[in-house]
Design a protein around this motif. Sequence first.
Motif, PDB file in Angstrom:
ATOM      1  N   GLU A   1      20.140 -34.494 -50.093  1.00 31.67           N
ATOM      2  CA  GLU A   1      20.543 -33.095 -49.978  1.00 31.67           C
ATOM      3  C   GLU A   1      19.356 -32.143 -49.928  1.00 31.67           C
ATOM      4  OE1 GLU A   1      23.512 -29.952 -52.284  1.00 31.67           O
ATOM      5  OE2 GLU A   1      23.556 -32.091 -52.754  1.00 31.67           O
ATOM      6  N   THR A   2      18.263 -32.490 -50.639  1.00 29.34           N
ATOM      7  CA  THR A   2      17.107 -31.596 -50.634  1.00 29.34           C
ATOM      8  C   THR A   2      16.383 -31.583 -49.294  1.00 29.34           C
ATOM      9  OG1 THR A   2      15.810 -33.391 -51.633  1.00 29.34           O
ATOM     10  CG2 THR A   2      16.711 -31.723 -53.116  1.00 29.34           C
ATOM     11  N   ASP A   3      16.790 -32.460 -48.356  1.00 28.56           N
ATOM     12  CA  ASP A   3      16.229 -32.417 -47.005  1.00 28.56           C
ATOM     13  C   ASP A   3      17.002 -31.458 -46.094  1.00 28.56           C
ATOM     14  OD1 ASP A   3      14.247 -34.313 -47.565  1.00 28.56           O
ATOM     15  OD2 ASP A   3      15.558 -35.992 -47.038  1.00 28.56           O
ATOM     16  N   TYR A   4      18.166 -31.005 -46.537  1.00 31.50           N
ATOM     17  CA  TYR A   4      18.998 -30.154 -45.690  1.00 31.50           C
ATOM     18  C   TYR A   4      18.298 -28.883 -45.210  1.00 31.50           C
ATOM     19  CZ  TYR A   4      23.075 -33.002 -46.965  1.00 31.50           C
ATOM     20  OH  TYR A   4      23.966 -34.033 -47.140  1.00 31.50           O
ATOM     21  N   PRO A   5      17.499 -28.191 -46.060  1.00 33.19           N
ATOM     22  CA  PRO A   5      16.887 -26.940 -45.584  1.00 33.19           C
ATOM     23  C   PRO A   5      16.046 -27.112 -44.324  1.00 33.19           C
ATOM     24  CG  PRO A   5      16.756 -27.059 -47.976  1.00 33.19           C
ATOM     25  CD  PRO A   5      17.296 -28.382 -47.510  1.00 33.19           C
ATOM     26  N   PHE A   6      15.224 -28.155 -44.237  1.00 37.29           N
ATOM     27  CA  PHE A   6      14.426 -28.314 -43.024  1.00 37.29           C
ATOM     28  C   PHE A   6      15.256 -28.912 -41.884  1.00 37.29           C
ATOM     29  CE2 PHE A   6      13.622 -32.814 -44.135  1.00 37.29           C
ATOM     30  CZ  PHE A   6      13.533 -33.415 -42.886  1.00 37.29           C
ATOM     31  N   MET A   7      16.264 -29.718 -42.219  1.00 34.18           N
ATOM     32  CA  MET A   7      17.098 -30.315 -41.178  1.00 34.18           C
ATOM     33  C   MET A   7      17.910 -29.257 -40.449  1.00 34.18           C
ATOM     34  SD  MET A   7      18.386 -33.758 -43.174  1.00 34.18           S
ATOM     35  CE  MET A   7      19.298 -34.414 -41.773  1.00 34.18           C
ATOM     36  N   LYS A   8      18.312 -28.188 -41.158  1.00 34.33           N
ATOM     37  CA  LYS A   8      19.112 -27.126 -40.550  1.00 34.33           C
ATOM     38  C   LYS A   8      18.311 -26.291 -39.559  1.00 34.33           C
ATOM     39  CE  LYS A   8      22.317 -26.679 -44.438  1.00 34.33           C
ATOM     40  NZ  LYS A   8      22.786 -25.825 -45.549  1.00 34.33           N
ATOM     41  N   LEU A   9      16.990 -26.407 -39.620  1.00 36.80           N
ATOM     42  CA  LEU A   9      16.143 -25.664 -38.690  1.00 36.80           C
ATOM     43  C   LEU A   9      15.999 -26.371 -37.345  1.00 36.80           C
ATOM     44  CD1 LEU A   9      13.285 -24.633 -41.152  1.00 36.80           C
ATOM     45  CD2 LEU A   9      15.207 -23.231 -40.383  1.00 36.80           C
TER      46      LEU A   9
END
Length: 505
Positions: free
Chosen positions: A205-213
């Motif tokens: 889940e902590t990878d979501y911020p960069f994945m959403k970009l």
Amino acid sequence: MTMPYNQNYSEFTYEFPPISNCNTFGRENQTIVSDMDGTLLRGRSSFPYFALVAFDVGGVLRLLILLLASPFAGILYYFISESAGVRVIIFATFAGVKVSDIESAAHAVLPKFYADDLHREAWGLFSACGKRCVLTATPTVMVEPFLKEVLGVDLVMGTEIHSWKGRATGLVNKPGVLVGSNKADALLKAFKDASPPELALGDRETDYPFMKLCKEGYIVPPATAEVQAVTADKLPKRVVFHDGRLVNKLTPFMALVTILWIPVGFLLACLRIAAGMFLPMSITYYAFWALGMRVIIKGSPPPAAKKTTGQTGVLFVCSHRTLLDPVFLSAALGRPIPAVTYSLSRLSEIMSPIKTIGLTRDRTTDANIIKKLLQEGDLVICPEGTTSREPILFRFSALFAELTDDLVPVAMSTKMSMFQATTVRGWKSMDAFYFAMNPSPTYEVTFLNKLPYESTCRNGKLSHDVANNIQQMIASSLSFECMNFTRKDKYRILAGYDGRCRKIV
């Protein structure tokens, strides 16, 4: 941008589809950004790699400090802050260590272990893209050599460690540990003047911020036993040389076992080495077996040379796995066989149970030394001149082929479960101790057929053809590969240069 995606996969609910839904076709001109632990690598924990570095740069004491800190780091990581947990591990591993030592371990030790854990499916997608970037919480200094030199990654963004006067303080530079929003900020900064990357890979889940970009995002589910690693032949660059004393990665449990075993193993090693030094060679074979060191003999050893006028001894031509090759050859034959070597420390010379003579690297002088020794009896030589842990043989020196026709190839093979018996950057004189410290080390000595007269220099064969023939015989026996590398090539590559002495970037 990726639309929310809810799928129950192995009891987890993800916002992004699994990597199995992604098509790798037509990605040559696209950019991919990936996390490392649990994504590019099958293992989700970075502890084993920190443990490898800790043992390499600080020995058992540093490994113990890391192990004692790991429960506290785990509590912080899972229950309070992922960033805080990583900070504790970094501090325990690096505080007070020379940055140059960390860089050296990252270049010579870690690539082999990282390569062995590369996630096959993730690498398939990652390698299909034209531009490759990695975002990771692991310090950049640890992962960059592997990612750039072996995988051909274009951009590595990791946690930057703080240093003072050439030593790591154990702290990290701003913006801190690269997790969560820090990964997203690093990605935005790197691509501020370019279009967003097409693909993103993460595993939590902590990878979501960069994945959403990114335009597309895919989750790599937790690896199971069925998830295989990438085979060596699928890597852009083969990992041939590696260093360090540990055979395997260390989980916290195995780190504890290793720490507890070291004092026991050292006493056992002293006993094993004493048996080799002081017992007659005729019973050394049985003493080694009684002390847990296995010596497996294959083939038919030739009889001892008879002391008759004009007859020279047999020259045993061995593959070079450790400094102990001549000792275990002698144990297999039941008699001491002198050895010639290109490098010999004073301690190794004192501890050696057989006569060991150093060569000068001057061709004429060395030829005279070998001729004189052969007139006195049998002799052993390792013409590779250096060791490797890979199933390869280095280029053979052809000097020995010109000096005698009585050539017996010997294929040497070793098995170690805990410690490696070879080193490049460490103390070579400790190689014998580390081999003997393994719980049950094994040496396999395979005697091949004596080289027939028609294949020798006396029958008109060129010396390098004879050497190549013997090397191929040994390689075939061991299922090894012959490499066109010399001793100098090995050290150039470990120092960061390729075989043409160009700096690797």
